[in-house]
Write a protein that holds these residues in place. Structure first.
Motif: not given
Length: 779
Positions: A304-315
């Motif tokens: 399956k596909w798993v999705f994530r939003i990678k964020k910087k330290p400032d959000g």
């Protein structure tokens, strides 16, 4: 419907009312046209029940619903039976257009509103197991499972009545018995003509006196479903608002913070489509699999596909990440996987590395391996279905035989670590005997590599040699040099002239927001003076409690002041109560008041010292003792622990002695890590203890007769003292720093010991209170 007479006996066998059969028989002559069956049947339903033509969609849907459940000519089976291999439920069938009374409790907003109202039955819901009921007053359709039917009454049926001699018949109006505001203007009985039998003509002249009785209520004749209530609404003024689909989680438009859960959801957004395409291209470029014909002997796992939003330290959003994950729970041990263990860097090793980097101004960079697990070589044969949305059109029925490891496979972490181990070994690195994730290169210049899955720290005194190593590693793997260490495993790092500050401000604020505690009132201590036990009301949903405690456990990486409190709430994970939930939320309230606290690493003498303490029989329900220690490298806190002892201690001396043994083992292990770093100190480590009897027992074998029941391995501390490797000294209870890890303390005592743990806050000009790294600050 043309075969209805032949199917009457079949329908009656399944509980169809005779009135319903007679109703179909009475209207069958209207169906003999050249139109399709659905159109004929829908017209039959409309005409027989006098339902207006504006509801032709409901009639057509009901006719299709009936046709799918009636036997087909020549097969004696219905489409429903052919598809589901079960008989349809004929008991739910009701006469179209009859009166009904649905249960409207879920729709009302006040307890004083009625639970039902007269409606008209307009068919069956295709998305729910319920009936569609029309309220003719508001023209609203309700869907309900609990409905009472009056199949002898048809609200839309024209009522025959003789017209009044004095008042001409009105224009086509359904007799819905609307309330008339003025009692003196009530109309005498007049026939109501249904619109289906009358064609409206806009040019038709109507005498004004025909509507004089209604002029006080409305200036135009009432139409079916028209709202003639005197209240002025937005719809009457032409103001319409789009429907809010609150029952679904699918977004109505693209959102930057929306994370899909399936391929079907992600395929609607360009950013997620490009992320999936990039991941698929990476899989193809590394030769992750080959397509082979499927076989019954293969154990094919899903994916399956798993999705994530990678964020910087400032959000802010860094990138959108789509990852293809194999469903490893389909694997079978011994068939497609063997060993699964893979080492990761210990928190203590990371803190020691940061201490040396600050002390000697070492080069300190962070690396990230793109698609790390995809580089591991598999030793077993693993078969997987083709990725959703990326099946080969030429071989749609083939399966993927994996040649490289993939995320989700049980052996994937081990396969990747073995691949990285061989690469580092070929570059001249040796693996540490104390920490398997630590690799050291001593010739020509010291280079230290610390591995945590696909995140790698590179440090050393010579930046040019470290950069040369990064280039060599980039030739073996797709390496991204993230620059000076600033954000690692959720740990935020700020390096200044004063030292290095390590904290988890962003993670803490996310945890407070997740638990809806961002607006809670702060408190001064993480735990109350009342000891926790098994009392209280069990929680209906312990998952929330376990999620909170799990999040708090990760916060202890940089918050040693909550170690004992987290240890206490962790002891009730199997059966938490409301009192335990209050204790967990109290820790969050304490953290709410100190969101920017973290650990400082500053320059100073690198002398190793430790504090050991124990709370004898502190647990109220099993009388076991809680041991704790904290280890300092100079003024920097590098290791700490708050842990319940596995057995009951018969005296406070025994409890303190066991805690000394655990502290000595930790100190010995840290000394081994020092040697791997190429550091050796001429000063013996010192362990401070506030129990004189335990100190005497550690150095004087005369007391051995009194401690026969103590396990042999706890006498390890005595061997270290006799070998002159460790010094045990006395410290008064007031200065015992490890006291914060063994018991609940008062506010003043807690704040005093907290100030001794090298905890602090950054300068507000460099770091915001949210814990986000300032963009202009130099890492």
């Amino acid at each position: 419907m043309g075969t209805c007479p032949r199917n009457f006996s079949y329908l009656n066998l399944h509980g169809i009312s005779h009135r319903f059969v007679a109703h179909i028989h009475r209207t069958e002559w209207l169906c003999r046209t050249k139109a399709s069956a659905s159109c004929r049947n829908s017209r039959t339903l409309l005409v027989a029940s006098n339902v207006p033509k504006v509801y032709w969609v409901e009639a057509l849907s009901t006719a299709t619903y009936l046709i799918n459940r009636l036997p087909i000519s020549g097969l004696a089976q219905s489409p429903w039976e052919l598809l589901f291999h079960t008989l349809p439920d004929y008991t739910r069938l009701k006469i179209f257009g009859c009166s009904c009374y649905p249960w409207l409790k879920p729709y009302v907003s006040s307890k004083l509103d009625g639970k039902s109202k007269p409606c008209v039955f307009l068919g069956y819901s295709l998305q729910h197991k319920g009936y569609r009921c029309l309220d003719m007053l508001t023209d609203r359709v309700y869907i309900s499972r609990h409905v009472l039917f009056d199949e002898k009454s048809f609200p839309f049926t024209a009522k025959s009545a003789s017209p009044s001699d004095s008042i001409p018949p009105l224009s086509p109006v359904i007799d819905l018995q609307f309330p008339i505001p003025n009692s003196h203007s009530v109309l005498p009985s007049s026939p109501s003509i249904h619109p289906s039998s009358h064609t409206p003509n806009t040019s038709e002249s109507v005498s004004p006196h025909n509507f004089s009785p209604l002029q006080s209520h409305s200036s135009s004749p009432s139409l079916p479903g028209q709202n003639i209530h005197p209240m002025v609404t937005r719809s009457k003024n032409g103001i319409f608002k789009p429907k809010a689909y609150t029952a679904t989680k699918h977004p109505l438009s693209s959102s930057l913070n929306y994370v899909p859960t399936t391929y079907h959801q992600a395929s609607k957004f360009a950013e997620w489509r490009s992320a999936m395409q990039a991941e698929f291209n990476a899989l193809q470029s590394t030769g992750t699999w080959i397509l082979v014909p499927s076989s019954s002997s293969q154990n094919v796992v899903g994916c399956k596909w798993v999705f994530r939003i990678k964020k910087k330290p400032d959000g802010t959003v860094d990138r959108y990440k789509a990852r293809l994950v194999a469903k490893g729970f389909h694997q079978k041990e011994g068939l497609d996987y063997q060993e699964t263990f893979s080492p990761v860097a210990k928190p203590v090793t990371i803190r020691i590395l940061l201490t040396f980097a600050v002390q000697f101004n070492w080069f300190l960079h962070q690396l990230d391996i793109s698609n790390a697990f995809l580089h591991g070589d598999l030793k077993e044969e693993v078969f997987m279905h083709q990725p959703p949305g990326f099946s080969d059109p030429n071989f749609p029925n083939h399966v993927c035989q994996l040649k490289k490891s993939l995320y989700g496979l049980k052996q994937a972490p081990r396969a990747w670590f073995d691949k990285l181990f061989q690469a580092l070994k070929s570059l001249g690195f040796t693996q540490s005997s104390s920490d398997a994730s630590l690799f050291v290169l001593k010739v020509p210049v010291l280079v230290i590599v610390l591995v945590y899955v696909d995140d790698i720290l590179v440090s050393g005194p010579d930046s040019s040699v470290c950069n040369l190593f990064i280039k060599k590693l980039s030739s073996l793997f797709p390496v991204k040099d993230l620059g000076p260490l600033h954000y690692f495993l959720g740990l935020e790092v700020q390096r200044t002239n004063e030292g290095l500050f390590l904290h988890q401000g962003k993670y803490l604020m996310d945890l407070l927001q997740k638990t809806k505690m961002e607006g809670a009132k702060p408190c001064s201590t993480p735990l109350g003076t009342t000891k926790l036990d098994h009392g209280g009301t069990p929680l209906d949903n312990p998952t929330e409690y376990r999620s909170i405690v799990g999040g708090l456990q990760y916060l202890t990486w940089t918050r040693p002041d909550i170690s004992f409190a987290v240890n206490q709430v962790c002891q009730f994970m199997h059966a938490p109560t409301d009192s335990h939930m209050q204790a967990a939320k109290r820790i969050l309230r304490f953290l709410k008041g100190t969101p920017s606290h973290g650990i400082w690493f500053r320059k100073g003498p690198l002398t190793l010292s430790a504090y050991s303490d124990a709370d004898w029989a502190g647990c109220t329900f099993d009388r076991r003792s809680t041991g704790g220690f904290c280890v300092f490298l100079g003024s920097n806190l590098v290791s700490w622990s708050a842990k319940k002892q596995p057995t009951v201690a018969r005296s406070s001396t025994e409890a303190e002695y066991r805690s000394l043994a655990h502290t000595a083992a930790e100190v010995t292990w840290i000394c081994k890590v020092f040697r791997d770093f190429g550091f050796s100190s001429s000063v013996k480590p010192t362990i401070w203890c506030d129990n004189i009897s335990a100190i005497s027992l550690a150095s004087n074998p005369v007391f051995h007769a009194r401690t026969k029941h103590v396990e042999i391995d706890y006498h390890y501390i005595r061997e270290l003292v006799l070998a002159n490797l460790v010094t045990v000294q006395y410290v008064c209870s007031q200065d015992q720093i490890a006291d914060i890890h063994t018991k609940s303390l008062s506010k003043n005592r807690f704040l005093f010991l907290q100030s001794k743990l090298s905890l602090g806050t950054p300068s507000l000009s460099k770091l915001s209170l949210r814990g986000c790294k300032d963009k202009d600050a130099k890492s």
